[in-house]
Motif scaffolding. Structure first.
Motif, PDB file in Angstrom:
ATOM      1  N   THR A  65      35.927  13.916  61.337  1.00 19.75           N
ATOM      2  CA  THR A  65      36.966  13.791  60.457  1.00 19.75           C
ATOM      3  C   THR A  65      36.506  13.047  59.258  1.00 19.75           C
ATOM      4  OG1 THR A  65      37.556  11.539  61.427  1.00 19.75           O
ATOM      5  CG2 THR A  65      38.758  13.803  62.411  1.00 19.75           C
ATOM      6  N   TYR A  66      37.286  12.872  58.363  1.00 16.68           N
ATOM      7  CA  TYR A  66      36.974  12.010  56.880  1.00 16.68           C
ATOM      8  C   TYR A  66      36.701  10.630  57.265  1.00 16.68           C
ATOM      9  CZ  TYR A  66      36.715  10.398  52.269  1.00 16.68           C
ATOM     10  OH  TYR A  66      36.365   9.644  51.087  1.00 16.68           O
ATOM     11  N   PRO A  67      37.668   9.812  57.949  1.00 15.73           N
ATOM     12  CA  PRO A  67      37.376   8.607  58.404  1.00 15.73           C
ATOM     13  C   PRO A  67      36.132   8.153  59.271  1.00 15.73           C
ATOM     14  CG  PRO A  67      39.678   8.984  58.730  1.00 15.73           C
ATOM     15  CD  PRO A  67      38.886  10.549  58.446  1.00 15.73           C
ATOM     16  N   ALA A  68      35.949   9.092  60.201  1.00 18.37           N
ATOM     17  CA  ALA A  68      34.446   9.012  61.179  1.00 18.37           C
ATOM     18  C   ALA A  68      33.500   9.048  60.143  1.00 18.37           C
ATOM     19  CB  ALA A  68      34.774   9.777  62.251  1.00 18.37           C
ATOM     20  N   ALA A  69      33.586  10.079  59.270  1.00 16.66           N
ATOM     21  CA  ALA A  69      32.129  10.415  58.624  1.00 16.66           C
ATOM     22  C   ALA A  69      32.074   9.129  57.717  1.00 16.66           C
ATOM     23  CB  ALA A  69      32.211  11.622  57.966  1.00 16.66           C
ATOM     24  N   LEU A  70      33.160   8.573  56.953  1.00 17.63           N
ATOM     25  CA  LEU A  70      33.144   7.665  56.111  1.00 17.63           C
ATOM     26  C   LEU A  70      32.469   6.286  56.685  1.00 17.63           C
ATOM     27  CD1 LEU A  70      33.236   6.679  53.147  1.00 17.63           C
ATOM     28  CD2 LEU A  70      35.960   6.325  53.602  1.00 17.63           C
ATOM     29  N   ALA A  71      33.042   6.031  57.997  1.00 14.85           N
ATOM     30  CA  ALA A  71      32.566   4.838  58.679  1.00 14.85           C
ATOM     31  C   ALA A  71      31.002   4.883  58.935  1.00 14.85           C
ATOM     32  CB  ALA A  71      33.574   4.974  59.897  1.00 14.85           C
ATOM     33  N   LEU A  72      30.648   5.814  59.419  1.00 16.03           N
ATOM     34  CA  LEU A  72      29.467   6.144  59.610  1.00 16.03           C
ATOM     35  C   LEU A  72      28.379   5.851  58.360  1.00 16.03           C
ATOM     36  CD1 LEU A  72      29.263   9.149  62.077  1.00 16.03           C
ATOM     37  CD2 LEU A  72      28.296   6.663  62.723  1.00 16.03           C
ATOM     38  N   ALA A  73      28.865   6.393  57.321  1.00 12.15           N
ATOM     39  CA  ALA A  73      27.964   6.309  56.073  1.00 12.15           C
ATOM     40  C   ALA A  73      28.120   5.073  55.682  1.00 12.15           C
ATOM     41  CB  ALA A  73      28.642   7.215  54.898  1.00 12.15           C
ATOM     42  N   ARG A  74      29.233   4.264  55.633  1.00 11.73           N
ATOM     43  CA  ARG A  74      29.078   2.781  55.263  1.00 11.73           C
ATOM     44  C   ARG A  74      28.524   2.048  56.124  1.00 11.73           C
ATOM     45  NH1 ARG A  74      35.014   0.962  52.782  1.00 11.73           N
ATOM     46  NH2 ARG A  74      34.899   2.531  50.766  1.00 11.73           N
ATOM     47  N   ALA A  75      28.447   2.119  57.452  1.00  9.56           N
ATOM     48  CA  ALA A  75      27.679   1.505  58.415  1.00  9.56           C
ATOM     49  C   ALA A  75      26.233   1.464  58.134  1.00  9.56           C
ATOM     50  CB  ALA A  75      28.098   1.597  59.736  1.00  9.56           C
ATOM     51  N   GLU A  76      25.802   2.903  57.840  1.00  7.94           N
ATOM     52  CA  GLU A  76      24.222   3.114  57.747  1.00  7.94           C
ATOM     53  C   GLU A  76      24.019   2.295  56.496  1.00  7.94           C
ATOM     54  OE1 GLU A  76      24.041   7.082  58.072  1.00  7.94           O
ATOM     55  OE2 GLU A  76      24.110   7.393  60.160  1.00  7.94           O
ATOM     56  N   ALA A  77      24.687   2.654  55.572  1.00  7.19           N
ATOM     57  CA  ALA A  77      24.436   1.928  54.087  1.00  7.19           C
ATOM     58  C   ALA A  77      24.325   0.314  54.185  1.00  7.19           C
ATOM     59  CB  ALA A  77      25.440   2.401  53.009  1.00  7.19           C
ATOM     60  N   LEU A  78      25.123  -0.288  55.070  1.00  6.02           N
ATOM     61  CA  LEU A  78      25.078  -1.678  55.224  1.00  6.02           C
ATOM     62  C   LEU A  78      23.946  -2.079  56.004  1.00  6.02           C
ATOM     63  CD1 LEU A  78      29.047  -2.376  55.222  1.00  6.02           C
ATOM     64  CD2 LEU A  78      27.402  -3.008  53.733  1.00  6.02           C
ATOM     65  N   GLY A  79      23.522  -1.251  56.757  1.00  3.71           N
ATOM     66  CA  GLY A  79      22.639  -1.368  57.969  1.00  3.71           C
ATOM     67  C   GLY A  79      23.307  -2.487  59.071  1.00  3.71           C
ATOM     68  N   ASP A  80      24.288  -2.100  59.364  1.00  3.44           N
ATOM     69  CA  ASP A  80      25.287  -2.803  60.128  1.00  3.44           C
ATOM     70  C   ASP A  80      25.090  -2.077  61.525  1.00  3.44           C
ATOM     71  OD1 ASP A  80      27.202  -3.911  61.754  1.00  3.44           O
ATOM     72  OD2 ASP A  80      28.772  -4.023  60.311  1.00  3.44           O
ATOM     73  N   THR A  81      24.019  -2.632  62.436  1.00  8.17           N
ATOM     74  CA  THR A  81      23.650  -2.033  63.626  1.00  8.17           C
ATOM     75  C   THR A  81      24.802  -2.066  64.665  1.00  8.17           C
ATOM     76  OG1 THR A  81      22.496  -3.927  64.337  1.00  8.17           O
ATOM     77  CG2 THR A  81      21.293  -2.290  62.986  1.00  8.17           C
ATOM     78  N   GLU A  82      25.604  -3.264  64.741  1.00  7.73           N
ATOM     79  CA  GLU A  82      26.460  -3.491  65.775  1.00  7.73           C
ATOM     80  C   GLU A  82      27.650  -2.368  65.400  1.00  7.73           C
ATOM     81  OE1 GLU A  82      29.804  -6.596  67.334  1.00  7.73           O
ATOM     82  OE2 GLU A  82      28.232  -7.355  65.784  1.00  7.73           O
ATOM     83  N   ALA A  83      28.169  -2.183  64.173  1.00  4.53           N
ATOM     84  CA  ALA A  83      29.257  -1.155  63.886  1.00  4.53           C
ATOM     85  C   ALA A  83      28.556   0.178  64.231  1.00  4.53           C
ATOM     86  CB  ALA A  83      29.473  -1.330  62.156  1.00  4.53           C
ATOM     87  N   LEU A  84      27.309   0.581  63.836  1.00  3.51           N
ATOM     88  CA  LEU A  84      26.672   1.770  64.291  1.00  3.51           C
ATOM     89  C   LEU A  84      26.818   2.000  65.747  1.00  3.51           C
ATOM     90  CD1 LEU A  84      23.789   2.060  61.565  1.00  3.51           C
ATOM     91  CD2 LEU A  84      25.880   3.612  61.884  1.00  3.51           C
ATOM     92  N   ALA A  85      26.396   1.004  66.453  1.00  2.00           N
ATOM     93  CA  ALA A  85      26.426   1.296  67.994  1.00  2.00           C
ATOM     94  C   ALA A  85      28.055   1.529  68.381  1.00  2.00           C
ATOM     95  CB  ALA A  85      26.013   0.062  68.669  1.00  2.00           C
ATOM     96  N   VAL A  86      28.926   0.794  67.946  1.00  2.00           N
ATOM     97  CA  VAL A  86      30.350   1.175  68.470  1.00  2.00           C
ATOM     98  C   VAL A  86      30.729   2.473  67.955  1.00  2.00           C
ATOM     99  CG1 VAL A  86      32.765   0.693  67.988  1.00  2.00           C
ATOM    100  CG2 VAL A  86      30.851  -1.426  68.298  1.00  2.00           C
ATOM    101  N   LEU A  87      30.533   3.011  66.708  1.00  2.00           N
ATOM    102  CA  LEU A  87      30.729   4.224  66.293  1.00  2.00           C
ATOM    103  C   LEU A  87      30.159   5.330  66.952  1.00  2.00           C
ATOM    104  CD1 LEU A  87      30.563   3.353  62.397  1.00  2.00           C
ATOM    105  CD2 LEU A  87      32.943   3.857  63.767  1.00  2.00           C
ATOM    106  N   ARG A  88      28.741   5.369  67.136  1.00  2.00           N
ATOM    107  CA  ARG A  88      28.117   6.291  67.961  1.00  2.00           C
ATOM    108  C   ARG A  88      28.523   6.361  69.424  1.00  2.00           C
ATOM    109  NH1 ARG A  88      22.461   5.146  64.547  1.00  2.00           N
ATOM    110  NH2 ARG A  88      22.856   6.001  62.682  1.00  2.00           N
ATOM    111  N   GLY A  89      28.613   5.259  69.884  1.00  2.00           N
ATOM    112  CA  GLY A  89      29.067   5.193  71.231  1.00  2.00           C
ATOM    113  C   GLY A  89      30.336   5.697  71.551  1.00  2.00           C
ATOM    114  N   SER A  90      31.263   5.668  70.651  1.00  2.00           N
ATOM    115  CA  SER A  90      32.530   6.052  70.839  1.00  2.00           C
ATOM    116  C   SER A  90      32.794   7.553  70.589  1.00  2.00           C
ATOM    117  CB  SER A  90      33.621   5.231  70.009  1.00  2.00           C
ATOM    118  OG  SER A  90      33.384   3.870  70.264  1.00  2.00           O
ATOM    119  N   LEU A  91      32.039   8.051  69.449  1.00  2.00           N
ATOM    120  CA  LEU A  91      32.654   9.409  68.983  1.00  2.00           C
ATOM    121  C   LEU A  91      31.928  10.316  69.881  1.00  2.00           C
ATOM    122  CD1 LEU A  91      31.894   8.863  65.145  1.00  2.00           C
ATOM    123  CD2 LEU A  91      34.023   9.687  65.994  1.00  2.00           C
TER     124      LEU A  91
END
Length: 400
Positions: free
Chosen positions: A307-333
């Motif tokens: 979905t657009y929100p999921a893809a946008l969230a992953l792109a933003r977390a990667e751009a920010l280098g937010d490893t905690e957010a990336l772990a939550v996103l990738r572990g949930s999807l």
């Protein structure tokens, strides 16, 4: 931002029970409003559409009974029930207001044709929803068990042989197929002769293939496992922007013989309204209340949908280098065992990354573009108001 242009998918520029269907009203009678007082233009449409659908599905159920009583009771009536009970009639309403924008008025000679075409759209939507629930393995639809779930439950209740789930899935596939057949039959019966018929046939044919293409891309990108905002918008363009609003508006306007300039303006508004609708649906898929939406929250997350929100969230977390957010996103999807607590954490991450706010802004922008074009195009205040209300309802935005 997605590429814009006439074919672009995104951006702000063109980018249950076994009951019998309700008894038919007496032929020739006008529908009455549910409450006291006279019916407004939207009420007249809604009641006219319901009457048209009741008559048509009732006739088709009788024909099914002539083939086999069990086929009528267990499948044909399920298609009629699903079509008649529930649903916002959004696509049918866009067709109606496209017809009204082109000069159609209640009582005109082609009003009945407009209602029958709108009814065909509703039967097509029955096919789309039954098959979509099956492909997504969704448990609920409109606050009640999805059709394949209900049919599997009956299999177990009746002590039938074989797998209840396989039975439910197979029967739901047939129900969707039957709804599609009825939709095409209803469209063909309603199709006017001459130039009007040729004008209406083109968007109907295009819309059905576009809808399947969107569903194909949705499933394929999910299976590939990648997350891309442009790909998500492409799916939204085909599955929702065109099918939900743009093509229905075109169908209504084409029936009335609207000038190309008006058809183009309505399609411009419809594409944006339809995309806003899909983005709202994506947001509700994560943040919505099942008691209001009639569907479980978080299914798109558990299925790993692009979905657009999921893809946008992953792109933003990667751009920010937010490893905690990336772990939550990738572990949930894609985690079918996602608990409500982990879904809540997923929501927190989307909100913290500003994704929900960004999608809301995009919805507002798309809605504003659609409303501006309607204001510029529609001179009749009643039509302008009807279309504006429909756009806001689809986008989930409030009037200023």
């Amino acid at each position: 931002m997605a590429t814009t242009g006439p074919g672009a998918p995104g951006g702000d520029d063109p980018a249950g029970g076994r009951e019998r269907p309700p008894a038919e009203p007496a032929r020739g009678t006008r529908p009455r409003p549910d409450r006291g007082g006279s019916a407004g233009p939207g009420d007249e449409f809604r009641h006219g559409l319901e009457e048209t659908l009741r008559r048509y599905t009732g006739r088709r159920c009788e024909e099914a009974g002539g083939l086999d009583g069990l086929f009528r009771a267990r499948l044909a009536r399920e298609v009629a029930r699903f079509t008649l009970h529930g649903g916002k009639r959004r696509r049918a309403a866009f067709l109606w207001w496209g017809w009204r924008a082109a000069g159609g008025r209640p009582g005109d000679g082609d009003e009945a044709t407009a209602l029958r075409l709108a009814g065909a759209l509703e039967l097509l939507q029955t096919c789309a929803l039954v098959h979509d629930d099956l492909m997504d393995d969704s448990a609920l639809r409109r606050g009640r068990p999805a059709l394949h779930v209900e049919l599997a439950r009956r299999h177990r209740h009746d002590g039938m042989l074989g797998s209840p789930e396989a039975y439910g899935a197979s029967m739901a596939t047939l129900a969707g197929d039957l709804a599609l057949a009825w939709a095409d039959d209803m469209f063909a019966e309603a199709l006017p002769e001459g130039p009007a018929g040729r004008r209406v046939r083109e968007p109907w044919h295009a819309m059905r293939t576009e809808m399947v293409a969107g569903q194909f891309l949705d499933l394929h990108t999910q299976a590939e496992g990648g997350f891309s905002a442009p790909a998500a918008l492409r799916v939204a363009h085909l599955k929702s922007a065109l099918y939900t609003a743009e093509r229905p508006l075109q169908l209504g306007a084409a029936l009335r013989g609207a000038a190309p300039e008006l058809v183009g303006a309505l399609r411009f508004a419809g594409r944006r309204a339809g995309l806003a609708f899909q983005l709202r649906d994506d947001i509700l898929g994560v943040f919505g209340d099942p008691r209001r939406t009639g569907k479980p929250a978080g299914d798109d997350v558990r299925e790993g949908k692009n979905t657009y929100p999921a893809a946008l969230a992953l792109a933003r977390a990667e751009a920010l280098g937010d490893t905690e957010a990336l772990a939550v996103l990738r572990g949930s999807l894609g985690d079918r065992t996602l608990t409500p607590q982990r879904l809540a954490r997923f929501r927190e991450v989307l909100t913290g990354l500003g994704v929900r706010a960004a999608v809301e802004r995009r919805i507002e922008r798309l809605s504003a573009l659609a409303l501006d074009r309607i204001d510029q195009t529609c001179g009749d205040p009643a039509v302008r108001r009807g279309l504006a209300d429909l756009v806001r309802a689809a986008a989930g935005t409030r009037p200023p």
